[in-house]
Design a protein around this motif. Structure first.
Motif, PDB file in Angstrom:
ATOM      1  N   PRO A 106      50.138  47.351  43.141  1.00 15.77           N
ATOM      2  CA  PRO A 106      49.258  48.541  43.099  1.00 15.77           C
ATOM      3  C   PRO A 106      47.971  48.338  42.300  1.00 15.77           C
ATOM      4  N   PRO A 107      48.004  47.795  41.059  1.00 16.70           N
ATOM      5  CA  PRO A 107      46.724  47.593  40.366  1.00 16.70           C
ATOM      6  C   PRO A 107      45.874  46.484  40.975  1.00 16.70           C
ATOM      7  N   ILE A 108      46.500  45.469  41.564  1.00 17.71           N
ATOM      8  CA  ILE A 108      45.721  44.431  42.249  1.00 17.71           C
ATOM      9  C   ILE A 108      44.972  45.048  43.432  1.00 17.71           C
ATOM     10  N   LYS A 109      45.641  45.908  44.165  1.00 15.72           N
ATOM     11  CA  LYS A 109      44.994  46.597  45.286  1.00 15.72           C
ATOM     12  C   LYS A 109      43.833  47.459  44.789  1.00 15.72           C
ATOM     13  N   GLN A 110      44.055  48.160  43.688  1.00 14.82           N
ATOM     14  CA  GLN A 110      43.000  48.994  43.101  1.00 14.82           C
ATOM     15  C   GLN A 110      41.816  48.140  42.668  1.00 14.82           C
ATOM     16  N   LEU A 111      42.099  46.971  42.107  1.00 13.76           N
ATOM     17  CA  LEU A 111      41.033  46.064  41.683  1.00 13.76           C
ATOM     18  C   LEU A 111      40.198  45.604  42.874  1.00 13.76           C
ATOM     19  N   MET A 112      40.868  45.247  43.962  1.00 16.72           N
ATOM     20  CA  MET A 112      40.160  44.815  45.171  1.00 16.72           C
ATOM     21  C   MET A 112      39.257  45.921  45.700  1.00 16.72           C
ATOM     22  N   ILE A 113      39.763  47.135  45.722  1.00 13.85           N
ATOM     23  CA  ILE A 113      38.981  48.262  46.234  1.00 13.85           C
ATOM     24  C   ILE A 113      37.735  48.481  45.369  1.00 13.85           C
ATOM     25  N   ASN A 114      37.924  48.456  44.054  1.00 11.65           N
ATOM     26  CA  ASN A 114      36.836  48.811  43.151  1.00 11.65           C
ATOM     27  C   ASN A 114      35.884  47.667  42.825  1.00 11.65           C
ATOM     28  N   LEU A 115      36.373  46.431  42.858  1.00 13.38           N
ATOM     29  CA  LEU A 115      35.530  45.319  42.430  1.00 13.38           C
ATOM     30  C   LEU A 115      34.997  44.483  43.587  1.00 13.38           C
ATOM     31  N   VAL A 116      35.646  44.546  44.740  1.00 14.27           N
ATOM     32  CA  VAL A 116      35.231  43.728  45.880  1.00 14.27           C
ATOM     33  C   VAL A 116      34.676  44.578  47.017  1.00 14.27           C
ATOM     34  N   ARG A 117      35.339  45.671  47.323  1.00  8.87           N
ATOM     35  CA  ARG A 117      34.973  46.447  48.507  1.00  8.87           C
ATOM     36  C   ARG A 117      34.068  47.642  48.221  1.00  8.87           C
ATOM     37  N   THR A 118      33.802  47.912  46.964  1.00  7.67           N
ATOM     38  CA  THR A 118      32.895  48.999  46.601  1.00  7.67           C
ATOM     39  C   THR A 118      31.556  48.403  46.172  1.00  7.67           C
ATOM     40  N   TYR A 169      45.563  34.238  42.600  1.00  8.08           N
ATOM     41  CA  TYR A 169      44.344  33.666  43.185  1.00  8.08           C
ATOM     42  C   TYR A 169      43.207  34.689  43.157  1.00  8.08           C
ATOM     43  N   LEU A 170      43.510  35.925  43.535  1.00  5.01           N
ATOM     44  CA  LEU A 170      42.495  36.984  43.484  1.00  5.01           C
ATOM     45  C   LEU A 170      42.015  37.203  42.053  1.00  5.01           C
ATOM     46  N   TRP A 171      42.947  37.348  41.145  1.00  3.76           N
ATOM     47  CA  TRP A 171      42.622  37.638  39.742  1.00  3.76           C
ATOM     48  C   TRP A 171      41.730  36.553  39.151  1.00  3.76           C
ATOM     49  N   ILE A 172      42.071  35.308  39.401  1.00  8.89           N
ATOM     50  CA  ILE A 172      41.301  34.191  38.856  1.00  8.89           C
ATOM     51  C   ILE A 172      39.901  34.118  39.464  1.00  8.89           C
ATOM     52  N   ASN A 173      39.794  34.466  40.745  1.00 12.59           N
ATOM     53  CA  ASN A 173      38.529  34.253  41.447  1.00 12.59           C
ATOM     54  C   ASN A 173      37.583  35.444  41.481  1.00 12.59           C
ATOM     55  N   ILE A 174      38.066  36.641  41.196  1.00 12.95           N
ATOM     56  CA  ILE A 174      37.147  37.789  41.228  1.00 12.95           C
ATOM     57  C   ILE A 174      36.897  38.385  39.845  1.00 12.95           C
ATOM     58  N   VAL A 175      37.700  37.991  38.858  1.00 12.94           N
ATOM     59  CA  VAL A 175      37.490  38.489  37.496  1.00 12.94           C
ATOM     60  C   VAL A 175      36.765  37.403  36.704  1.00 12.94           C
ATOM     61  N   THR A 176      35.548  37.684  36.297  1.00 12.17           N
ATOM     62  CA  THR A 176      34.724  36.652  35.653  1.00 12.17           C
ATOM     63  C   THR A 176      35.208  36.310  34.249  1.00 12.17           C
ATOM     64  N   GLU A 177      35.761  37.303  33.554  1.00 12.50           N
ATOM     65  CA  GLU A 177      36.276  37.064  32.207  1.00 12.50           C
ATOM     66  C   GLU A 177      37.669  37.656  32.099  1.00 12.50           C
ATOM     67  N   HIS A 178      38.610  36.832  31.721  1.00 11.48           N
ATOM     68  CA  HIS A 178      39.966  37.336  31.482  1.00 11.48           C
ATOM     69  C   HIS A 178      40.610  36.533  30.371  1.00 11.48           C
ATOM     70  N   GLN A 179      41.606  37.133  29.761  1.00 15.98           N
ATOM     71  CA  GLN A 179      42.270  36.466  28.648  1.00 15.98           C
ATOM     72  C   GLN A 179      42.972  35.196  29.114  1.00 15.98           C
ATOM     73  N   SER A 180      43.134  34.285  28.203  1.00 15.24           N
ATOM     74  CA  SER A 180      43.816  33.041  28.528  1.00 15.24           C
ATOM     75  C   SER A 180      45.329  33.264  28.557  1.00 15.24           C
ATOM     76  N   LEU A 181      45.928  32.875  29.662  1.00 16.79           N
ATOM     77  CA  LEU A 181      47.376  32.906  29.806  1.00 16.79           C
ATOM     78  C   LEU A 181      47.789  31.484  30.187  1.00 16.79           C
TER      79      LEU A 181
END
Length: 206
Positions: A106-118, A169-181
């Motif tokens: 659900p949050p991945i889908k929300q991220l795609m809608i708001n960060l890629v498709r909007t 794959y989505l998280w790594i490639n569309i989020v420019t800054e994220h915490q190190s895991l």
């Protein structure tokens, strides 16, 4: 021959195609959804009344829900490879597949809608920040697990890895800054070395 209905760049379709490629099972893929439309076509709705992708057609047997399709393919064609026969191993994998579908998707889908498709000018940065925080909180759980084992599925690659990796794959490639895991990132590098992952998952995001 198996038929997979759904556009190739859908993360949920990728799971199914990746599973088939790993097991070297012949299939045909038909573009549905996104720019291809047809989700409200009566013929498609007859197969999948939810009007979403993917949908699997195995002769006269129809199946929907991506993680369920992966389970079906793995059990039918990949026992003791992708599909565990030990009951404890099996349900450990099943646990993660349900967790990914219910909690992470659900949050991945929300991220795609708001960060890629909007369009950028219309994006709500507060919602995006909240969504990113939720995703990172969830991915910390996988990172902790992966500090103790090589794969999310356990000691060997399996269905839980297939369910998770397209979203990472989505998280790594569309989020420019994220915490190190670091454990998740180590695991992800293992995924990128798999030819089927490269072919199916590492494509244009839309």
């Amino acid at each position: 021959m198996l038929t997979v209905w759904g556009r190739k760049n859908s993360s949920n379709v990728k799971k199914v195609l990746w599973c088939l490629e790993e097991l070297k099972i012949p299939y045909q893929q038909i573009d549905v959804g996104g720019k291809f439309g047809k989700l409200d076509d009566p013929k498609y709705l007859h197969m999948n009344p939810n009007g979403v992708i993917p949908c699997l057609q195995d002769d006269d047997f129809i199946l929907w829900e991506s993680n369920v399709i992966v389970r079906y393919i793995a059990e039918k064609f990949g026992k003791d490879t992708l599909y565990p026969t030990d009951i404890k191993e099996k349900y450990n994998v099943e646990k993660w597949m349900d967790w990914i579908g219910c909690n992470l998707f659900p949050p991945i889908k929300q991220l795609m809608i708001n960060l890629v498709r909007t369009p950028a000018a219309q994006r709500d940065q507060k919602i995006i920040s909240q969504t990113l925080a939720e995703i990172e909180k969830l991915l910390k759980i996988t990172d902790e697990t992966l500090s103790k084992q090589t794969y999310l599925s356990g000691d060997k690659f399996g269905m839980a890895d297939i369910a998770l990796a397209p979203f990472v794959y989505l998280w790594i490639n569309i989020v420019t800054e994220h915490q190190s895991l670091p454990n998740l990132e180590r695991w992800y590098q293992l995924m990128t070395k798999r030819p089927a992952f490269q072919k199916i998952v590492m494509i244009e995001i839309s």
